[in-house]
Structures are given as C-alpha cells and as structure tokens.
Design a protein around this motif. Structure first.
Motif, short mmCIF file in Angstrom:
data_model
loop_
_atom_site.label_atom_id
_atom_site.label_comp_id
_atom_site.label_asym_id
_atom_site.label_seq_id
_atom_site.Cartn_x
_atom_site.Cartn_y
_atom_site.Cartn_z
N ALA A 1 -143.43 -7.29 49.31
CA ALA A 1 -142.68 -8.55 49.79
C ALA A 1 -143.07 -9.28 51.07
O ALA A 1 -143.30 -10.39 51.32
N GLN A 2 -143.55 -8.24 51.92
CA GLN A 2 -144.23 -8.79 53.26
C GLN A 2 -145.63 -9.49 52.87
O GLN A 2 -145.86 -10.47 53.49
N LEU B 1 -149.66 -12.99 39.47
CA LEU B 1 -149.98 -13.49 40.72
C LEU B 1 -149.72 -12.58 42.02
O LEU B 1 -150.26 -12.04 42.81
N TYR B 2 -148.47 -11.74 41.50
CA TYR B 2 -148.14 -11.14 42.55
C TYR B 2 -149.04 -9.67 42.67
O TYR B 2 -149.39 -9.19 43.57
N ARG B 3 -149.36 -9.21 41.40
CA ARG B 3 -150.19 -8.12 41.15
C ARG B 3 -151.72 -8.52 42.08
O ARG B 3 -152.35 -7.67 42.78
N ARG B 4 -151.96 -9.60 41.68
CA ARG B 4 -153.58 -9.91 42.35
C ARG B 4 -153.35 -10.34 43.91
O ARG B 4 -154.10 -9.87 44.84
N THR B 5 -152.07 -10.72 44.55
CA THR B 5 -151.83 -11.06 45.92
C THR B 5 -151.97 -9.69 46.47
O THR B 5 -152.50 -9.37 47.67
N SER B 6 -151.20 -8.79 45.90
CA SER B 6 -150.94 -7.53 46.65
C SER B 6 -152.13 -6.67 46.64
O SER B 6 -152.52 -6.02 47.52
N ARG B 7 -152.94 -6.66 45.52
CA ARG B 7 -154.36 -6.06 45.69
C ARG B 7 -155.27 -6.52 46.87
O ARG B 7 -155.76 -5.79 47.57
#
Lengths: 149, 149
Positions: free
Chosen positions: A5-6, B105-111
């Motif tokens: 989330a950050q 999108l979340y998966r890619r951003t987190s990675r």
DNA sequence: TATTGTTATACTCTATAACTATA
DNA sequence: TATAGTTATAGAGTATAACAATA
C-alpha cells in the motif's frame, strides 16, 4: 522493505507531481520551454560539456537532447564548438545571452517557489530535495547493482 | 523561507523525477498507458464518481480526463452510467475486467518498487510520500490562500 | 566494428476553444 | 446564463530506428 500500500501511495504522489511541474513550466518565457531551460541550467551549473554528458544529466535519450540543444543554439544561447579530443563530438558552451536567460529563469523560479513554499522551512525543502535525489539514484538504470560491468 | 539555491536544487530534482515516472510507465501493459492506469487506480481507491471529481483527483483538465476515460471504457474496464441526480453527468464505475487490470497493475508496481526501493525503510518511503503530498497541496491553485471564495 | 550525434517518425500527455445537452 | 462533458486542434516531451562521420 515497505508494504504494498505504501508503494501504491508513492506511485500516486509521483503521478501528481506532474501538476506541480506543469505550473512551473507555465511561467517560463514563451520561447524557452522546459527542455531548453534544462539545457541552460545544467550548462550553467556544470560548465562546458559534450552532448552525451548533457543527455546523462538530463536523464533523457541523446536524440531528445539533440533537439533541445538545437533549439537553444538557434537562439544564440549556446555555442557548439568542435571537441579537440574527438571530432565526432561537440562541446556546448553558454553565451552571454544564454546567461541572461538563465538569470531570468532564476528570477521567475524564485518568485514562484517563494510564493508557494513560503511556509516551508529550509529543512523541509532540503529533505524533499534529498529524498528525490535518492529516489532518482535508486531508479537509475546505470546503478552498479543493476548494470555491473 | 528557503534560500534561492535550495529552490533551484528542488526544481532540478523535480525535473529529474520524469525519468522515474518514465520507468514506471515502461512496465505498464501495452494497451494501458499511464493515463488509463490513473483512471483505474483512482476509481479503485475512491469508488464510483463523476468525471469532474476524477479530473480533480487526476489534477488535469476535464477534456484530458474525458479522453482517458473513453480509452478505458472502450476496453470494457469501466461503465459510464447515467447520474440520477444530474442528467448532464455520468457516473464512472469499474467492471470486473477493470478490477482485474488493477490487480495486474498492482503486481507490476510492487515488483518494480520492491526491486528499486528494496533498501528504503518504511519510514523513508512514508516521508517522501508525505512531502510530495504537501508539495502538491502547496501548489494547488484551489488552495484557500490563493482562491479565497 | 563501435561510438557520437542528427534526423525522421510515432506515441503519450496536456491545454484551449468550440460545441451539445442539461441545470 | 451557467455547468458537465465531448471533441478537434495544437504544442511539448519522449523513444526507436536509420543514418553520417569519426574512433
């Protein structure tokens, strides 16, 4: 290591920085768009340099740098001199007219920043600047941990 | 109140953020450019809303918002429903397909973030996010001290 | 062969202005 | 009259690829 989330929140704030950059761009002289301003201020800060070095400092492709440089050269704000060490290369040097444009850019930047950040302390401005510098370093593709060679 | 040189340095670092934003953009799915990603993630975070509200959250003109929204609507990622309270207005709502895109999108951003910011502490990420949020607020043209009405 | 720099092309994002429909 | 939203147009920034000149 931060939570997901950050990361999302940081990504959102980075997107929103675009609005700030556009407001900074809006107060530039009409014949000096952002790309030109970047060329001038970096030459003013680091002194004479080659295209490739400038492209690195601007963090854009050299083809993009070439266009921005052509724009400021057409207006007589910089000179493109032959590089005695490499005939493929060109040395970029500010002219007095270019320094005058930089002075005007500084005046406008200071005025806008002082208006918008009047209630920020020196320390806060410094913290944000330092964190942005570190962010850029962490994302730099040429960073040793990602380009070991 | 900060010194002039501090303002210059901050302006330079803000320009350099562009390189970070471009790297984040490069890992987006090919049919989901940055504008579309912004629409989807804001709808995911804040829920159903009107065009005007979304434009405000994106910090861009409504005409720009309209184009981004049309792009995601064409792909079936959102629905545009009539607003019962105002027939001029349209309510934007994510579809299940849109939520699936957000998840990707979340998966890619987190990675990417985890790779680049692996050596940042939670506190440092939070500090940068908070300072960027305050920066945006300081520059917001609708801020009470600049638009008192 | 590899590198420096330029140019042509294409894509994304943005704002302004003109327009339609509704408040 | 004023506001919500759309569309046409134009301008800025960027990357990729092809190219010329030199290392």
């Amino acid at each position: 290591m931060a939570e997901h989330a950050q990361y999302e929140e940081l990504a959102r704030q980075l997107s929103a920085v675009g609005a700030v950059k556009r407001e900074l761009a809006r107060m530039l002289p009409s014949d000096c768009p952002g790309g030109s301003a970047g060329v001038l201020t970096l030459l003013g800060r680091h002194g004479e340099m080659r295209m490739s070095r400038l492209a690195e400092l601007l963090s854009v492709d050299m083809s993009v740098t070439s266009r921005h440089v052509a724009h400021v050269a057409e207006r007589g704000w910089i000179e493109r001199l032959p590089d005695p060490d490499d005939k493929r290369s060109r040395l970029l040097r500010l002219t007095p007219e270019g320094r005058a444009v930089i002075a005007e850019l500084y005046r406008r930047t200071s005025r806008l920043m002082a208006d918008r950040l009047g209630d920020w302390s020196d320390d806060e401005v410094g913290q944000l600047t330092a964190l942005l510098g570190r962010l850029r370093e962490s994302f730099d593709a040429t960073h040793p941990t990602r380009a070991p060679a």
